[in-house]
Design an enzyme around this catalytic site. Structure first.
Site, PDB file in Angstrom:
ATOM      1  N   HIS A  15      79.443  78.763  47.112  1.00 41.12           N
ATOM      2  CA  HIS A  15      80.278  78.904  48.310  1.00 41.12           C
ATOM      3  C   HIS A  15      81.621  78.193  48.107  1.00 41.12           C
ATOM      4  O   HIS A  15      82.678  78.714  48.469  1.00 41.12           O
ATOM      5  CB  HIS A  15      79.582  78.281  49.525  1.00 41.12           C
ATOM      6  CG  HIS A  15      78.258  78.893  49.876  1.00 41.12           C
ATOM      7  ND1 HIS A  15      77.068  78.238  49.698  1.00 41.12           N
ATOM      8  CD2 HIS A  15      77.943  80.112  50.384  1.00 41.12           C
ATOM      9  CE1 HIS A  15      76.073  79.011  50.106  1.00 41.12           C
ATOM     10  NE2 HIS A  15      76.574  80.158  50.516  1.00 41.12           N
ATOM     11  N   LEU A  34      73.405  80.118  41.364  1.00 43.30           N
ATOM     12  CA  LEU A  34      73.197  79.272  42.536  1.00 43.30           C
ATOM     13  C   LEU A  34      72.887  80.151  43.740  1.00 43.30           C
ATOM     14  O   LEU A  34      73.479  81.212  43.915  1.00 43.30           O
ATOM     15  CB  LEU A  34      74.442  78.437  42.829  1.00 43.30           C
ATOM     16  CG  LEU A  34      74.859  77.430  41.753  1.00 43.30           C
ATOM     17  CD1 LEU A  34      75.993  76.558  42.280  1.00 43.30           C
ATOM     18  CD2 LEU A  34      73.692  76.556  41.316  1.00 43.30           C
ATOM     19  N   SER A  46      71.193  79.609  47.999  1.00 41.65           N
ATOM     20  CA  SER A  46      70.583  78.716  48.992  1.00 41.65           C
ATOM     21  C   SER A  46      69.065  78.767  48.884  1.00 41.65           C
ATOM     22  O   SER A  46      68.383  77.790  49.151  1.00 41.65           O
ATOM     23  CB  SER A  46      71.018  79.128  50.395  1.00 41.65           C
ATOM     24  OG  SER A  46      72.433  79.140  50.467  1.00 41.65           O
ATOM     25  N   ARG A  47      68.529  79.917  48.466  1.00 38.61           N
ATOM     26  CA  ARG A  47      67.071  80.059  48.371  1.00 38.61           C
ATOM     27  C   ARG A  47      66.481  79.270  47.201  1.00 38.61           C
ATOM     28  O   ARG A  47      65.276  79.032  47.179  1.00 38.61           O
ATOM     29  CB  ARG A  47      66.679  81.533  48.229  1.00 38.61           C
ATOM     30  CG  ARG A  47      66.861  82.318  49.502  1.00 38.61           C
ATOM     31  CD  ARG A  47      66.234  83.705  49.401  1.00 38.61           C
ATOM     32  NE  ARG A  47      66.339  84.419  50.666  1.00 38.61           N
ATOM     33  CZ  ARG A  47      67.395  85.126  51.043  1.00 38.61           C
ATOM     34  NH1 ARG A  47      68.439  85.224  50.242  1.00 38.61           N
ATOM     35  NH2 ARG A  47      67.415  85.733  52.205  1.00 38.61           N
TER      36      ARG A  47
HETATM   37  P1  AMP Z   1      75.221  83.385  51.657  1.00 37.36           P
HETATM   38  O1  AMP Z   1      75.460  82.077  52.333  1.00 37.36           O
HETATM   39  O2  AMP Z   1      74.082  83.376  50.696  1.00 37.36           O
HETATM   40  O3  AMP Z   1      75.202  84.550  52.610  1.00 37.36           O
HETATM   41  O4  AMP Z   1      76.491  83.626  50.741  1.00 37.36           O
HETATM   42  C1  AMP Z   1      77.791  83.570  51.267  1.00 37.36           C
HETATM   43  C2  AMP Z   1      78.756  84.035  50.214  1.00 37.36           C
HETATM   44  O5  AMP Z   1      78.661  83.183  49.075  1.00 37.36           O
HETATM   45  C3  AMP Z   1      78.459  85.460  49.722  1.00 37.36           C
HETATM   46  O6  AMP Z   1      79.681  86.145  49.525  1.00 37.36           O
HETATM   47  C4  AMP Z   1      77.751  85.207  48.423  1.00 37.36           C
HETATM   48  O7  AMP Z   1      77.870  86.266  47.508  1.00 37.36           O
HETATM   49  C5  AMP Z   1      78.482  83.971  47.923  1.00 37.36           C
HETATM   50  N1  AMP Z   1      77.665  83.284  46.928  1.00 37.36           N
HETATM   51  C6  AMP Z   1      76.387  82.856  47.073  1.00 37.36           C
HETATM   52  N2  AMP Z   1      75.939  82.330  45.915  1.00 37.36           N
HETATM   53  C7  AMP Z   1      76.949  82.435  45.016  1.00 37.36           C
HETATM   54  C8  AMP Z   1      77.107  82.086  43.634  1.00 37.36           C
HETATM   55  N3  AMP Z   1      76.130  81.534  42.944  1.00 37.36           N
HETATM   56  N4  AMP Z   1      78.290  82.342  43.048  1.00 37.36           N
HETATM   57  C9  AMP Z   1      79.301  82.944  43.747  1.00 37.36           C
HETATM   58  N5  AMP Z   1      79.213  83.300  45.033  1.00 37.36           N
HETATM   59  C10 AMP Z   1      78.064  83.042  45.666  1.00 37.36           C
END
Ligand code: AMP
Length: 285
Positions: free
Chosen positions: A37, A187, A189-190
């Site tokens: 993020h 990376l 969150s899960r």
């Molecule tokens: P989420 O909180 O999982 O919905 O992710 C929010 C944003 O962060 C989304 O655009 C995801 O694709 C991005 N994101 C999550 N993990 C990664 C990662 N490891 N590398 C780059 N972007 C990420």
């Protein structure tokens, strides 16, 4: 850092900033912030945007109630991370304001057919309807902006680009590379829910992608190789596909060129996804 929780204040803030000539860099997240993020916040900052991050665990995109219940929530840590990574405005809307009808169905749903129906869309019915609906609402509230998304969720970007094109939304979609741990695990969150053993086995996702990248072959050979790597690590494979990077349609073996390898599977009870660019060779003869 400004903090906003009502939709009215959010809309007013974005409008005022645009009136001052700022470009808004919207970074939608579901919280439990990590370096992936942070890379999006930094990408927005590097372009000179005013960084507006949202944290909203959107229940409409979870097709599995247990997954929603178990989703990590770390609000205090998130506030600190947002501040440290130069977020100008952190928006944490309430469920009541975002989806006033929840848990009843909201009458309006954005459905992206085609690219939203396959892969994650097929395995998690309704997932992309929830994603497209919430992202459309984030765009409506923010107004004209650049919106940053991670390639970690590769299909999500394809779905959002299609929605922006079809609905002529005033949004420039910016995609950012996947951030990985030192051992290759993307990376997520899960990942916090993985046991030590599952965490080790989960590195098979990036290993499978790396071997596909280093040994160009036909699409079906790459699919088989990747699936075997995942299965050997005890991962319950949802899909291991090689697809067109824009339409996400499965590649045929008489095609050659740049494609995307997409993986999904369950390890230790946690569903993970990963992807990478690959090159496919055409089958001879
Ligand atoms: P989420 O909180 O999982 O919905 O992710 C929010 C944003 O962060 C989304 O655009 C995801 O694709 C991005 N994101 C999550 N993990 C990664 C990662 N490891 N590398 C780059 N972007 C990420």
């Amino acid at each position: 850092m400004q903090r906003v929780s009502t939709l009215e204040a959010w809309r007013a803030y974005a409008k005022a900033q645009r009136a001052h000539g700022r470009v808004i860099g919207l970074v939608p997240t579901m919280g439990a912030l990590h370096a992936g993020h942070a890379s999006l916040f930094e990408a927005a900052r590097a372009k000179g945007d005013l960084v507006l991050a949202t944290i909203f665990v959107n229940p409409r995109q979870f097709n599995d109630a247990n997954d929603l219940r178990a989703y990590p929530r770390t609000p205090e840590l998130d506030q600190r991370a947002a501040l440290e990574h130069g977020v100008d405005c952190l928006v944490e809307p309430t469920l009541e304001e975002m989806w006033p009808d929840y848990p009843n169905d909201t009458a309006t749903t954005v459905v992206v057919r085609g690219v939203g129906d396959i892969l994650e869309g097929a395995g998690r019915p309704g997932h992309f309807d929830g994603v497209a609906s919430v992202v459309a609402k984030l765009f409506a509230l923010t107004g004209e902006c650049r919106a940053y998304f991670g390639e970690k969720d590769y299909q999500q970007i394809a779905v959002i680009r299609q929605m922006v094109r079809d609905l002529a939304l005033d949004v420039e979609v910016v995609s950012c590379p996947i951030v990985r741990d030192a051992d290759g695990l993307a990376l997520s969150s899960r990942n916090a829910r993985l046991s030590d053993d599952a965490r080790t086995r989960a590195t098979a996702f990036s290993r499978a992608l790396q071997s596909a990248q280093s040994a160009p072959a036909t699409a079906s050979t790459l699919r088989t190789m990747m699936r075997e790597t995942l299965e050997n690590a005890g991962i319950d494979v949802a899909y291991a596909d090689v697809v067109d990077p824009v339409t996400l349609v499965s590649s045929k073996d008489d095609e050659a060129g740049e494609r995307r390898a997409l993986l999904a599977g369950v390890v230790g009870g946690v569903r993970l996804i990963d992807n990478a660019p690959v090159v496919v060779r055409a089958r001879r003869g």
